[in-house]
Design a protein around this motif. Sequence first.
Motif, mmCIF file in Angstrom:
data_model
loop_
_atom_site.group_PDB
_atom_site.id
_atom_site.type_symbol
_atom_site.label_atom_id
_atom_site.label_comp_id
_atom_site.label_asym_id
_atom_site.label_seq_id
_atom_site.Cartn_x
_atom_site.Cartn_y
_atom_site.Cartn_z
ATOM 1 N N GLU A 1 40.705 44.341 44.612
ATOM 2 C CA GLU A 1 39.424 44.738 45.197
ATOM 3 C C GLU A 1 38.454 43.585 45.021
ATOM 4 O OE1 GLU A 1 35.909 48.099 44.619
ATOM 5 O OE2 GLU A 1 37.797 48.298 43.542
ATOM 6 N N MET A 2 37.725 43.273 46.081
ATOM 7 C CA MET A 2 36.703 42.233 46.020
ATOM 8 C C MET A 2 35.338 42.910 45.840
ATOM 9 S SD MET A 2 38.530 39.544 46.290
ATOM 10 C CE MET A 2 37.778 38.060 46.913
ATOM 11 N N LYS A 3 34.308 42.135 45.513
ATOM 12 C CA LYS A 3 32.981 42.700 45.270
ATOM 13 C C LYS A 3 32.364 43.320 46.518
ATOM 14 C CE LYS A 3 31.859 39.958 41.245
ATOM 15 N NZ LYS A 3 31.021 38.915 40.669
ATOM 16 N N GLY B 1 35.650 47.453 56.903
ATOM 17 C CA GLY B 1 35.307 48.573 56.039
ATOM 18 C C GLY B 1 36.255 48.768 54.867
ATOM 19 N N THR B 2 37.371 48.065 54.846
ATOM 20 C CA THR B 2 38.353 48.190 53.771
ATOM 21 C C THR B 2 38.032 47.204 52.653
ATOM 22 O OG1 THR B 2 40.048 48.837 55.329
ATOM 23 C CG2 THR B 2 40.813 48.002 53.224
ATOM 24 N N ASN B 3 38.295 47.601 51.415
ATOM 25 C CA ASN B 3 38.077 46.715 50.282
ATOM 26 C C ASN B 3 39.372 46.510 49.498
ATOM 27 O OD1 ASN B 3 36.631 44.998 48.722
ATOM 28 N ND2 ASN B 3 35.429 46.547 47.694
ATOM 29 N N ARG B 4 40.522 46.595 50.188
ATOM 30 C CA ARG B 4 41.838 46.369 49.577
ATOM 31 C C ARG B 4 42.446 45.114 50.183
ATOM 32 N NH1 ARG B 4 44.516 50.621 47.128
ATOM 33 N NH2 ARG B 4 46.504 49.913 47.982
ATOM 34 N N TRP B 5 42.852 44.200 49.326
ATOM 35 C CA TRP B 5 43.408 42.923 49.745
ATOM 36 C C TRP B 5 44.706 42.666 49.005
ATOM 37 C CZ3 TRP B 5 40.721 39.887 53.293
ATOM 38 C CH2 TRP B 5 39.394 40.256 53.537
ATOM 39 N N ALA B 6 45.670 42.025 49.671
ATOM 40 C CA ALA B 6 46.915 41.597 49.040
ATOM 41 C C ALA B 6 46.851 40.085 48.856
ATOM 42 C CB ALA B 6 48.113 41.969 49.899
ATOM 43 N N ILE B 7 47.230 39.602 47.683
ATOM 44 C CA ILE B 7 47.273 38.164 47.430
ATOM 45 C C ILE B 7 48.587 37.638 47.992
ATOM 46 C CG2 ILE B 7 47.307 36.359 45.681
ATOM 47 C CD1 ILE B 7 45.717 38.229 43.866
ATOM 48 N N ILE B 8 48.511 36.686 48.925
ATOM 49 C CA ILE B 8 49.733 36.154 49.519
ATOM 50 C C ILE B 8 49.952 34.677 49.188
ATOM 51 C CG2 ILE B 8 49.860 37.862 51.350
ATOM 52 C CD1 ILE B 8 48.618 35.892 53.263
ATOM 53 N N ARG B 9 48.987 34.011 48.551
ATOM 54 C CA ARG B 9 49.168 32.623 48.119
ATOM 55 C C ARG B 9 48.244 32.352 46.957
ATOM 56 N NH1 ARG B 9 46.853 27.476 48.991
ATOM 57 N NH2 ARG B 9 48.400 25.830 48.966
ATOM 58 N N ILE B 10 48.786 31.709 45.923
ATOM 59 C CA ILE B 10 47.992 31.315 44.760
ATOM 60 C C ILE B 10 48.173 29.821 44.554
ATOM 61 C CG2 ILE B 10 47.729 31.526 42.256
ATOM 62 C CD1 ILE B 10 48.550 34.412 42.468
ATOM 63 N N LYS C 1 44.962 32.676 49.256
ATOM 64 C CA LYS C 1 45.063 33.308 50.566
ATOM 65 C C LYS C 1 45.245 34.797 50.329
ATOM 66 C CE LYS C 1 47.042 31.082 53.994
ATOM 67 N NZ LYS C 1 48.045 30.531 54.916
ATOM 68 N N ILE C 2 44.372 35.601 50.935
ATOM 69 C CA ILE C 2 44.433 37.048 50.781
ATOM 70 C C ILE C 2 44.495 37.704 52.157
ATOM 71 C CG2 ILE C 2 43.333 37.132 48.507
ATOM 72 C CD1 ILE C 2 40.679 37.716 49.842
ATOM 73 N N LYS C 3 45.112 38.877 52.211
ATOM 74 C CA LYS C 3 45.303 39.586 53.474
ATOM 75 C C LYS C 3 44.663 40.964 53.374
ATOM 76 C CE LYS C 3 49.015 40.770 56.659
ATOM 77 N NZ LYS C 3 50.469 40.700 56.849
ATOM 78 N N CYS C 4 43.787 41.277 54.311
ATOM 79 C CA CYS C 4 43.121 42.575 54.354
ATOM 80 C C CYS C 4 44.170 43.660 54.643
ATOM 81 C CB CYS C 4 42.049 42.580 55.438
ATOM 82 S SG CYS C 4 41.197 44.158 55.609
ATOM 83 N N GLN C 5 44.116 44.745 53.910
ATOM 84 C CA GLN C 5 45.072 45.825 54.094
ATOM 85 C C GLN C 5 44.653 46.793 55.198
ATOM 86 O OE1 GLN C 5 48.180 45.989 51.931
ATOM 87 N NE2 GLN C 5 47.305 43.990 52.396
ATOM 88 N N ASP D 1 35.651 30.190 44.653
ATOM 89 C CA ASP D 1 35.037 31.283 45.412
ATOM 90 C C ASP D 1 35.767 32.600 45.172
ATOM 91 O OD1 ASP D 1 33.061 29.698 46.494
ATOM 92 O OD2 ASP D 1 34.165 29.294 48.342
ATOM 93 N N PHE D 2 37.086 32.536 45.110
ATOM 94 C CA PHE D 2 37.874 33.744 44.853
ATOM 95 C C PHE D 2 37.506 34.353 43.501
ATOM 96 C CE2 PHE D 2 41.489 35.954 43.044
ATOM 97 C CZ PHE D 2 41.793 36.848 44.048
ATOM 98 N N ASP D 3 37.445 33.534 42.463
ATOM 99 C CA ASP D 3 37.131 34.034 41.121
ATOM 100 C C ASP D 3 35.730 34.637 41.049
ATOM 101 O OD1 ASP D 3 39.617 33.429 40.099
ATOM 102 O OD2 ASP D 3 39.001 31.474 39.315
ATOM 103 N N ARG D 4 34.793 34.113 41.822
ATOM 104 C CA ARG D 4 33.445 34.682 41.841
ATOM 105 C C ARG D 4 33.414 36.031 42.544
ATOM 106 N NH1 ARG D 4 28.995 31.206 44.265
ATOM 107 N NH2 ARG D 4 30.475 31.357 45.962
ATOM 108 N N ARG D 5 34.236 36.209 43.589
ATOM 109 C CA ARG D 5 34.203 37.421 44.412
ATOM 110 C C ARG D 5 35.191 38.498 43.959
ATOM 111 N NH1 ARG D 5 33.846 34.516 50.339
ATOM 112 N NH2 ARG D 5 31.995 33.311 49.872
ATOM 113 N N PHE D 6 36.146 38.138 43.111
ATOM 114 C CA PHE D 6 37.160 39.067 42.626
ATOM 115 C C PHE D 6 36.530 40.129 41.728
ATOM 116 C CE2 PHE D 6 40.064 40.059 39.088
ATOM 117 C CZ PHE D 6 41.097 40.646 39.796
#
Length: 60
Positions: A9-11, A17-26, A31-35, A47-52
């Motif tokens: 979940e991001m901030k 309208g969805t707040n579920r993301w799958a991590i597809i690259r680290i 890289k994240i994909k909206c569910q 940026d990811f660490d700030r918004r996670f």
Amino acid sequence: MYELSDIIEMKKPHACGTNRWAIIRIGADMKIKCQGCERVVMLSRHDFDRRFKKVLEKAN
């Protein structure tokens, strides 16, 4: 914390309208994909660490 294929979940929610993301690259970039709408977004690790916010489901 988070791993590849975790559902997170991001901030702020995505525009669809969805707040579920799958991590597809680290790496240096995340890289994240909206569910909801399947949109793929690439963010810098900083940026990811700030918004996670939290992990919703751990990958198996």
